[in-house]
Write an enzyme that holds these catalytic residues in place. Sequence first.
Site, PDB file in Angstrom:
ATOM      1  CG  ASP A 129      -1.961   0.940   1.179  1.00 52.22           C
ATOM      2  OD1 ASP A 129      -1.750   1.929   0.425  1.00 52.22           O
ATOM      3  OD2 ASP A 129      -2.610   0.907   1.954  1.00 52.22           O
ATOM      4  CB  SER A 183      17.242 -14.194 -16.627  1.00 45.36           C
ATOM      5  OG  SER A 183      18.140 -14.611 -17.494  1.00 45.36           O
ATOM      6  CB  CYS A 184      14.982 -11.307 -20.095  1.00 45.23           C
ATOM      7  SG  CYS A 184      16.476 -10.259 -19.411  1.00 45.23           S
ATOM      8  NE  ARG A 220      23.868  -5.055 -11.745  1.00 41.24           N
ATOM      9  CZ  ARG A 220      23.082  -6.070 -11.989  1.00 41.24           C
ATOM     10  NH1 ARG A 220      21.837  -6.084 -11.480  1.00 41.24           N
ATOM     11  NH2 ARG A 220      23.192  -7.168 -12.656  1.00 41.24           N
ATOM     12  CB  THR A 230      16.777  -3.051 -15.186  1.00 44.28           C
ATOM     13  OG1 THR A 230      17.761  -3.332 -14.331  1.00 44.28           O
ATOM     14  CG2 THR A 230      17.013  -3.830 -16.532  1.00 44.28           C
ATOM     15  CG  ASN A 231      12.517   0.158 -12.448  1.00 42.19           C
ATOM     16  OD1 ASN A 231      12.933   1.263 -12.714  1.00 42.19           O
ATOM     17  ND2 ASN A 231      11.476  -0.453 -12.736  1.00 42.19           N
ATOM     18  NE  ARG A 266      21.691  -4.943 -16.668  1.00 40.68           N
ATOM     19  CZ  ARG A 266      21.044  -5.068 -15.686  1.00 40.68           C
ATOM     20  NH1 ARG A 266      20.448  -3.679 -15.223  1.00 40.68           N
ATOM     21  NH2 ARG A 266      20.839  -6.378 -14.919  1.00 40.68           N
TER      22      ARG A 266
END
Length: 481
Positions: free
Chosen positions: A166, A288-289, A334, A319-320, A370
């Site tokens: 929430d 994974s992808c 990262r 990515t996030n 990345r």
Amino acid sequence: MTVNDDSFTDWKHREEIAESMIPMIGRLHRERDVTVLLHSRSLVNKSVVSILKTHRFARQIAGAELSVTETLPFLRALTALDLGPSQIDLGMLAATYRDDDRGLSVAEFTADAVAGATGTDKIERRAPRDVVLYGFGRIGRLLARLLIEKSGSGNGLRLRAVVVRDSGSGDLVKRASLLRRDSIHGQFQGTITVDEANSRIIANGNEIQVIHAADPTTVDYPAYGIKNAILIDNTGRWRDREGLSKHLRPGIDKVVLTAPGKGDVPNIVHGVNHDTVKPDERILSCASCTTNAIVPPLKAMADEYGVVRGHVETVHSFTNDQNLLDNYHRSDRRGRSAPLNMVLTETGAASAVAKALPGLKAKITGSSIRVPVPDVSIAILNLTLARSTTREEVLDHLREVSLTSPLKRQIDFITAPDAVSSDFIGSRHASIVDAGATKVEGDNAILYLWYDNEFGYSCQVVRVVQHVSGVEYPTYPAPAA
């Protein structure tokens, strides 16, 4: 009449034919749970132009454009049959009919080719299987789009609930807005309304209960009428059997993880090892992808040529998990700004190959970079083969695999000379072989494999869920073994 007039007249004629196909495709899907494909690409809910473009794309892999004038007779023949739930590929019907020498009419040939989906052999339509999404981030929302898209027939999978933390005032409206609009994948195809009083998102008539919970052990699924559901964990917070078992509560029958599983959790790549899932297995991973991108073509190469060893270098969209600006991150590198840098990092895809392809004894290593694009990645698969071959032979093999093999939903093939990453946003294949970039010399082959690491991977996840739920319907004509 000029040549240009001839071309325009032909275009308008093909538009008219494609327009006539739409209601036939729609009725087959809604009334009989039949998905009409063209070389593994669904034609359900597609526009006139989309249908024509899909036919034209056939030239990339089959060598010649497939005309709607050629596929329409097969579609008409299908509407006259007593079909059960299935997937039927018009492209394959047309191709196999051209090679058939029995002198059958289109209607006779079609009836014979899809005989397993008719009469006493057909599968009965099943009641919908409940699905719960635990987490509603990038993959969760794309899974929601796919599940809603596939609920059009009223059978198969039914998205019943989303479980999230929430986030306070406006939580429901904001989550619905993120489902409605996506900066990469565009607008949601349909309508979305919010029922705040009952904490529901209603998408194309699908009532999706939004459950707020910080701990999976606190959710009372039967209270929402959810039973025998498959829960898809998109958080990646738990990756081993002990952690994922927290989800196995009343109302939840199986758990599917959208990240590499640890320990004895099976890592499943649909098309390669999905048939090894035991009926009583309640926890599994879709890997994974990148694993999904490299394992199908790796299997295709190993089956034909043998693989002695290999290395995969992935050039992966950010990515996030990375930082927008330089800041602390528990992983090396990262923490540096994702939109401003190429970032060297690790990938577990190479080690995951052993779980998906236990029969492959070749050592596969891997690394990753990345890069500052938000979606679509490329895997460069450098293989030492067990025998020498040629570039032409490899490309012919992979083209054929993409068209007729059991891996045709996983492997796509493109010959476009100017293809770049953004061209593959929205691809439903696990990976796309770039024919122009392929290099082969003797026993060394280097494959360049594009993949939409968000949407293509989500499609693979849905295929696994369909398989374990028993609603993965057979495809006709059956692909070559």
